[in-house]
Motif scaffolding. Structure first.
Motif, PDB file in Angstrom:
ATOM      1  N   ILE A   1       0.878  -1.164   0.000  1.00  0.00           N
ATOM      2  CA  ILE A   1       0.000   0.000   0.000  1.00  0.00           C
ATOM      3  C   ILE A   1       0.916   1.215   0.000  1.00  0.00           C
ATOM      4  N   ILE A   2       0.865   2.014  -1.059  1.00  0.00           N
ATOM      5  CA  ILE A   2       1.800   3.129  -1.168  1.00  0.00           C
ATOM      6  C   ILE A   2       1.068   4.425  -1.477  1.00  0.00           C
ATOM      7  N   HIS A   3       1.750   5.525  -1.196  1.00  0.00           N
ATOM      8  CA  HIS A   3       1.258   6.850  -1.567  1.00  0.00           C
ATOM      9  C   HIS A   3       1.925   7.255  -2.884  1.00  0.00           C
ATOM     10  N   ASP A   4       1.315   8.202  -3.573  1.00  0.00           N
ATOM     11  CA  ASP A   4       1.812   8.590  -4.901  1.00  0.00           C
ATOM     12  C   ASP A   4       2.967   9.584  -4.744  1.00  0.00           C
ATOM     13  N   ASP A   5       4.101   9.081  -4.246  1.00  0.00           N
ATOM     14  CA  ASP A   5       5.209   9.959  -3.861  1.00  0.00           C
ATOM     15  C   ASP A   5       5.882  10.650  -5.038  1.00  0.00           C
TER      16      ASP A   5
ATOM     17  N   ARG B   1       4.450  11.554  -7.843  1.00  0.00           N
ATOM     18  CA  ARG B   1       3.547  12.610  -8.321  1.00  0.00           C
ATOM     19  C   ARG B   1       3.449  13.749  -7.322  1.00  0.00           C
ATOM     20  N   VAL B   2       3.568  13.457  -6.006  1.00  0.00           N
ATOM     21  CA  VAL B   2       3.492  14.547  -5.038  1.00  0.00           C
ATOM     22  C   VAL B   2       4.704  15.465  -5.193  1.00  0.00           C
ATOM     23  N   GLY B   3       5.860  14.879  -5.521  1.00  0.00           N
ATOM     24  CA  GLY B   3       7.043  15.698  -5.784  1.00  0.00           C
ATOM     25  C   GLY B   3       6.860  16.550  -7.025  1.00  0.00           C
ATOM     26  N   PHE B   4       6.259  15.948  -8.038  1.00  0.00           N
ATOM     27  CA  PHE B   4       5.992  16.684  -9.286  1.00  0.00           C
ATOM     28  C   PHE B   4       5.029  17.843  -9.023  1.00  0.00           C
ATOM     29  N   GLU B   5       3.992  17.598  -8.254  1.00  0.00           N
ATOM     30  CA  GLU B   5       3.022  18.650  -7.938  1.00  0.00           C
ATOM     31  C   GLU B   5       3.659  19.744  -7.086  1.00  0.00           C
ATOM     32  N   ALA B   6       4.565  19.345  -6.179  1.00  0.00           N
ATOM     33  CA  ALA B   6       5.264  20.330  -5.347  1.00  0.00           C
ATOM     34  C   ALA B   6       6.090  21.271  -6.217  1.00  0.00           C
ATOM     35  N   GLY B   7       6.762  20.712  -7.209  1.00  0.00           N
ATOM     36  CA  GLY B   7       7.548  21.545  -8.121  1.00  0.00           C
ATOM     37  C   GLY B   7       6.677  22.556  -8.843  1.00  0.00           C
TER      38      GLY B   7
ATOM     39  N   ASN C   1      -2.102  16.572   1.754  1.00  0.00           N
ATOM     40  CA  ASN C   1      -2.765  15.661   2.679  1.00  0.00           C
ATOM     41  C   ASN C   1      -2.685  14.231   2.172  1.00  0.00           C
ATOM     42  N   TYR C   2      -2.109  13.356   2.989  1.00  0.00           N
ATOM     43  CA  TYR C   2      -2.071  11.929   2.695  1.00  0.00           C
ATOM     44  C   TYR C   2      -3.130  11.230   3.548  1.00  0.00           C
ATOM     45  N   ALA C   3      -3.860  10.310   2.960  1.00  0.00           N
ATOM     46  CA  ALA C   3      -4.911   9.581   3.679  1.00  0.00           C
ATOM     47  C   ALA C   3      -4.281   8.403   4.426  1.00  0.00           C
ATOM     48  N   PHE C   4      -3.585   8.706   5.508  1.00  0.00           N
ATOM     49  CA  PHE C   4      -2.895   7.661   6.266  1.00  0.00           C
ATOM     50  C   PHE C   4      -3.882   6.656   6.868  1.00  0.00           C
ATOM     51  N   ASP C   5      -5.057   7.139   7.277  1.00  0.00           N
ATOM     52  CA  ASP C   5      -6.055   6.226   7.834  1.00  0.00           C
ATOM     53  C   ASP C   5      -6.552   5.249   6.770  1.00  0.00           C
ATOM     54  N   LYS C   6      -6.734   5.742   5.547  1.00  0.00           N
ATOM     55  CA  LYS C   6      -7.181   4.867   4.456  1.00  0.00           C
ATOM     56  C   LYS C   6      -6.096   3.859   4.079  1.00  0.00           C
ATOM     57  N   ALA C   7      -4.837   4.274   4.220  1.00  0.00           N
ATOM     58  CA  ALA C   7      -3.736   3.334   3.957  1.00  0.00           C
ATOM     59  C   ALA C   7      -3.799   2.181   4.951  1.00  0.00           C
ATOM     60  N   GLY C   8      -4.053   2.508   6.225  1.00  0.00           N
ATOM     61  CA  GLY C   8      -4.176   1.467   7.242  1.00  0.00           C
ATOM     62  C   GLY C   8      -5.353   0.549   6.967  1.00  0.00           C
ATOM     63  N   GLU C   9      -6.484   1.149   6.602  1.00  0.00           N
ATOM     64  CA  GLU C   9      -7.671   0.341   6.293  1.00  0.00           C
ATOM     65  C   GLU C   9      -7.403  -0.589   5.115  1.00  0.00           C
ATOM     66  N   SER C  10      -6.779  -0.055   4.062  1.00  0.00           N
ATOM     67  CA  SER C  10      -6.487  -0.867   2.876  1.00  0.00           C
ATOM     68  C   SER C  10      -5.544  -2.005   3.203  1.00  0.00           C
TER      69      SER C  10
ATOM     70  N   VAL D   1      -1.546  -1.065  -4.083  1.00  0.00           N
ATOM     71  CA  VAL D   1      -2.596  -0.066  -4.079  1.00  0.00           C
ATOM     72  C   VAL D   1      -1.925   1.293  -3.929  1.00  0.00           C
ATOM     73  N   VAL D   2      -2.191   2.202  -4.857  1.00  0.00           N
ATOM     74  CA  VAL D   2      -1.589   3.539  -4.833  1.00  0.00           C
ATOM     75  C   VAL D   2      -2.657   4.554  -4.424  1.00  0.00           C
ATOM     76  N   LEU D   3      -2.410   5.250  -3.309  1.00  0.00           N
ATOM     77  CA  LEU D   3      -3.366   6.221  -2.799  1.00  0.00           C
ATOM     78  C   LEU D   3      -2.995   7.628  -3.262  1.00  0.00           C
ATOM     79  N   THR D   4      -3.984   8.421  -3.561  1.00  0.00           N
ATOM     80  CA  THR D   4      -3.743   9.776  -4.041  1.00  0.00           C
ATOM     81  C   THR D   4      -3.587  10.745  -2.863  1.00  0.00           C
ATOM     82  N   PHE D   5      -3.558  12.036  -3.168  1.00  0.00           N
ATOM     83  CA  PHE D   5      -3.349  13.063  -2.148  1.00  0.00           C
ATOM     84  C   PHE D   5      -4.153  14.301  -2.525  1.00  0.00           C
ATOM     85  N   GLN D   6      -4.199  15.267  -1.591  1.00  0.00           N
ATOM     86  CA  GLN D   6      -4.880  16.530  -1.868  1.00  0.00           C
ATOM     87  C   GLN D   6      -3.960  17.697  -1.510  1.00  0.00           C
ATOM     88  N   ASN D   7      -3.990  18.741  -2.342  1.00  0.00           N
ATOM     89  CA  ASN D   7      -3.242  19.966  -2.039  1.00  0.00           C
ATOM     90  C   ASN D   7      -3.898  20.687  -0.867  1.00  0.00           C
TER      91      ASN D   7
END
Length: 329
Positions: free
Chosen positions: A156-160, A162-168, A289-298, A317-323
Motif C-alpha cells: 500500500i503506497i502513496h503517490d510519492d 507525483r506529489v514531488g511533481f506537484e510540489a515543483g 494531505n495523505y490519507a494515512f487512515d485509508k492506507a491502514g484500512e487498505s 494499491v496507490v493512494l492519491t493526495f490533496q493539495n
C-alpha cells in the motif's frame, strides 16, 4: 477451578461434545450448543485459549510493525487498520522498531514465533535483507509506505513521485526559481528518492533552473531546523523549499524566522502529510494531505484476504493526495 468434566456433567453431554462446542466445530445442534455454553457460564469454566488456538491453527493475532509510535502518519494508520481488524475479530500486536532496519527483521521473526496470522509492516526502506525476511515469513506480510511489488510483496503506497511533481509546479507557480529539497536518508525510496525525483521532473518539464540542493536529514523538527540553517548559509539565494515531511518543514520555517526571513514571503515552503502541527505553526504550512487512515484500512483488508487465502488481483494499491493551501506557498 472448573473443568471440562464439570461442564459436561451439568450440560448432560460428553466431554467431546463440550470440546467441539468450545472449538466452534461443526456437527453440534444449536440447542446442544446453547446448553453447553450456558453450563460453561454457570460453572465458570475458563477456555484455554492457547490450546484452542493450537487445535484450530488460528490465533486471531496480527502483528503491526511501525517505525515510531509518535508519528502522525503512524497514529492515523494504526487507527485505520485497528477498526478493520476489530470488525474481523483480530487482535493487534504493535511493535515500534525506532527506525532501526535490523529490528524490522527481528520483529518479523518474533511475530512468526508468536504465530500471528499476518503482519503489516510500515517500512522506511526496502533492501535484500528485508525482502528475504519477508519471503521467509510463514505469516503473510504486507508493506505500507514502500513498494515491494517487484518482489511479489503486496504493498500500500502513496503517490510519492507525483506529489514531488506537484510540489515543483506549486513552487514554480508561486514564482520560485531557486528551489531546493530537504529529504531524509536516501535508503528511504518513497519519502526521499521518489519525492525528490518528482520535484526534479517538474523543474525539467517547465525548463526551470535545476534543483539547487538535496540535503538528507531526519524525520524531526530539529533536523529540519538544522538543515535549513546550514543550507541558507550555502545557498542564500533560495526562494523555494520542498520538505519531505511536515515536521521537517516546520523546522525549516523556524530556521527561516531566526535568519530574518519569512516563510511564504521570502522563501516559499511546502511539506507533506498534513500533520496536526501544520495548521497551527506560524505562518501556517502549505502541504499535501495523505490519507494515512485509508492506507491502514487498505492494508488491513488486503492482509485479511491473504490470511483467508484469496487470490490477489492487485500487486499494490496507490493512494492519491490533496493539495492543502495555507500561508507558506
Amino acid at each position: 477451578m472448573a473443568s471440562l468434566h464439570d461442564v459436561a456433567l451439568l450440560a448432560g453431554v460428553s466431554k467431546s461434545t463440550v470440546s467441539r462446542v468450545i472449538n466452534d466445530e461443526y456437527g453440534v445442534k444449536k440447542a446442544t450448543r446453547i446448553k453447553v455454553m450456558k453450563a460453561v457460564e454457570e460453572v465458570g469454566y475458563v477456555v484455554n485459549q492457547v490450546a484452542k488456538d493450537l487445535k484450530s491453527q488460528k490465533t486471531n493475532l496480527v502483528g503491526v510493525i511501525v517505525p515510531r509510535v509518535s508519528s502522525h502518519a503512524t497514529a492515523q494508520g494504526v487507527d485505520g487498520l485497528s477498526q478493520v481488524f476489530d470488525d474481523a475479530q483480530k487482535h493487534v500486536l504493535l511493535a515500534s522498531c525506532q527506525q532501526n532496519a535490523e529490528k524490522e527483521i527481528e520483529y518479523i521473526q518474533l511475530f512468526n514465533k508468536k504465530r500471528v496470522e499476518g503482519i503489516v509492516l510500515y517500512a522506511t526502506h526496502i533492501d535484500q535483507q528485508l525482502v528475504h525476511a519477508i519471503q521467509q515469513s510463514y505469516a503473510p506480510v504486507i508493506l505500507v509506505g514502500q513498494d515491494g511489488s517487484l518482489f511479489n510483496i503486496p504493498s500500500i503506497i502513496h503517490d510519492d513521485l507525483r506529489v514531488g511533481f506537484e510540489a515543483g509546479n506549486r513552487l514554480l507557480n508561486a514564482g520560485c526559481r531557486q528551489i531546493g529539497f530537504i529529504g531524509v536518508a536516501d535508503s528511504d525510496v518513497a519519502v526521499d528518492k521518489l519525492r525528490s525525483e518528482g520535484l526534479q521532473q517538474a523543474l525539467q518539464m517547465r525548463q526551470a533552473e535545476p534543483l539547487l540542493f538535496h540535503s538528507h536529514g531526519e524525520f524531526t523538527i530539529e533536523s529540519g531546523y538544522s538543515q535549513m540553517k546550514q543550507l541558507l548559509e550555502t545557498f542564500p539565494q533560495t526562494d523555494g523549499v520542498f520538505c519531505a515531511t511536515d515536521r521537517i518543514a516546520i523546522g525549516a520555517i523556524n530556521a527561516l524566522k531566526d535568519a530574518g526571513k519569512t516563510a511564504g514571503k521570502d522563501v516559499k515552503v511546502l511539506g507533506v502529510g498534513n500533520d496536526e502541527l501544520s495548521s497551527v505553526c506560524s505562518p501556517s504550512l502549505s502541504t499535501f494531505n495523505y490519507a494515512f487512515d485509508k492506507a491502514g484500512e487498505s492494508a488491513a483488508r488486503v492482509l485479511l484476504e491473504l490470511i483467508e487465502g484469496k487470490p490477489q488481483v492487485m500487486s499494490k494499491v496507490v493512494l492519491t493526495f490533496q493539495n492543502i493551501d495555507r500561508e507558506t506557498c
